[in-house]
Design a protein around this motif. Structure first.
Motif, PDB file in Angstrom:
ATOM      1  N   GLU A 232      -7.028  -0.026   6.202  1.00 24.52           N
ATOM      2  CA  GLU A 232      -8.450   0.280   6.374  1.00 24.52           C
ATOM      3  C   GLU A 232      -8.715   1.483   7.278  1.00 24.52           C
ATOM      4  O   GLU A 232      -9.709   2.182   7.091  1.00 24.52           O
ATOM      5  N   ASN A 233      -7.836   1.734   8.241  1.00 24.41           N
ATOM      6  CA  ASN A 233      -8.141   2.732   9.264  1.00 24.41           C
ATOM      7  C   ASN A 233      -7.195   3.924   9.339  1.00 24.41           C
ATOM      8  O   ASN A 233      -7.515   4.904  10.000  1.00 24.41           O
ATOM      9  N   LYS A 234      -6.038   3.838   8.714  1.00 29.11           N
ATOM     10  CA  LYS A 234      -5.057   4.918   8.847  1.00 29.11           C
ATOM     11  C   LYS A 234      -4.636   5.533   7.510  1.00 29.11           C
ATOM     12  O   LYS A 234      -3.768   6.388   7.476  1.00 29.11           O
ATOM     13  N   GLY A 235      -5.205   5.065   6.411  1.00 34.94           N
ATOM     14  CA  GLY A 235      -4.871   5.634   5.109  1.00 34.94           C
ATOM     15  C   GLY A 235      -3.596   5.089   4.486  1.00 34.94           C
ATOM     16  O   GLY A 235      -3.092   5.647   3.515  1.00 34.94           O
ATOM     17  N   LEU A 236      -3.070   3.982   5.022  1.00 29.38           N
ATOM     18  CA  LEU A 236      -1.855   3.388   4.451  1.00 29.38           C
ATOM     19  C   LEU A 236      -2.172   2.742   3.108  1.00 29.38           C
ATOM     20  O   LEU A 236      -3.229   2.124   2.939  1.00 29.38           O
ATOM     21  N   LYS A 237      -1.268   2.904   2.167  1.00 30.89           N
ATOM     22  CA  LYS A 237      -1.324   2.188   0.894  1.00 30.89           C
ATOM     23  C   LYS A 237      -0.071   1.323   0.820  1.00 30.89           C
ATOM     24  O   LYS A 237       1.038   1.838   0.926  1.00 30.89           O
ATOM     25  N   VAL A 238      -0.258   0.029   0.650  1.00 37.19           N
ATOM     26  CA  VAL A 238       0.858  -0.890   0.487  1.00 37.19           C
ATOM     27  C   VAL A 238       0.913  -1.243  -0.995  1.00 37.19           C
ATOM     28  O   VAL A 238      -0.026  -1.801  -1.544  1.00 37.19           O
ATOM     29  N   HIS A 239       2.025  -0.892  -1.627  1.00 35.31           N
ATOM     30  CA  HIS A 239       2.188  -1.122  -3.064  1.00 35.31           C
ATOM     31  C   HIS A 239       2.946  -2.410  -3.358  1.00 35.31           C
ATOM     32  O   HIS A 239       2.715  -3.045  -4.388  1.00 35.31           O
ATOM     33  N   ALA A 240       3.849  -2.782  -2.480  1.00 36.58           N
ATOM     34  CA  ALA A 240       4.611  -4.030  -2.624  1.00 36.58           C
ATOM     35  C   ALA A 240       5.190  -4.372  -1.259  1.00 36.58           C
ATOM     36  O   ALA A 240       5.433  -3.485  -0.440  1.00 36.58           O
ATOM     37  N   TYR A 241       5.409  -5.677  -1.026  1.00 38.59           N
ATOM     38  CA  TYR A 241       5.973  -6.081   0.257  1.00 38.59           C
ATOM     39  C   TYR A 241       6.622  -7.449   0.148  1.00 38.59           C
ATOM     40  O   TYR A 241       6.323  -8.233  -0.751  1.00 38.59           O
TER      41      TYR A 241
END
Length: 184
Positions: free
Chosen positions: A45-54
């Motif tokens: 939400e605040n740093k532009g991270l995209k999580v695609h899988a985890y």
């Protein structure tokens, strides 16, 4: 940080592994997994991270991530720093049968590196691997999702709660971490 382990293109899907020092089985407790969930969502939400899988394994986490904002290594650095502090607070504040042992392990790890820190939770680095072909991407997504079953922690990938597996299937899925799914 070594040049060979830097992220060259933060916008490209990148496989990373973050490991607890000495491979301590920390993520066997929901309280610590919740810290990871909330921290990843904050970075999204605040740093532009995209999580695609985890997947959160017991002693480490695997992620496929990219960024449309800050440099990926900066986001991961901040994530590790914040989660270290939060995990230490949780160990001290919540019922934890291993409290003294965990704090001693993290303290000893900090003493070994002599950087003026009282505790060290995460191993240094995260060994990024850019997934620049569809084959590499599919292989790593499968690796992430099959990891708990391969280690015989569950009978089927869908049963591992701390994973993005169900987001990549037609299974009912209520996202805990806000994912940017790459394909279905």
């Amino acid at each position: 940080m070594s040049e060979r382990y830097k992220v060259i293109d933060s916008s490209a899907p990148t496989f990373v592994t973050l490991t607890i020092i000495d491979w301590i089985d920390l993520f066997t407790r929901p309280v610590y997994c919740k810290i990871l969930d909330e921290s990843l969502n904050y970075c999204i939400e605040n740093k532009g991270l995209k999580v695609h899988a985890y997947v959160y394994m017991t002693s480490h986490i695997h992620l496929i991530v990219s960024s449309n904002g800050n440099e990926l290594q900066e986001i991961i650095r901040d994530f590790k720093k914040f989660t270290s502090k939060s995990i230490l607070e949780a160990i001290k504040e919540n019922p934890e049968s291993r409290r003294e042992w965990l704090l001693n392990k993290f303290s000893y790890a900090a003493d070994r590196i002599k950087r003026g820190k009282n505790y060290k939770v995460w191993k240094d680095g995260f060994h990024p691997v850019i997934l620049d072909t569809p084959e590499k991407l599919e292989q790593r997504i499968n690796y992430i999702h099959q990891n708990p079953r391969e280690l015989q922690l569950v009978n089927h990938e869908r049963h591992w709660i701390n994973s993005s597996y169900n987001a990549y299937t037609d299974e009912p899925y209520v996202p805990i971490v806000k994912l940017d799914v790459l394909y279905r």
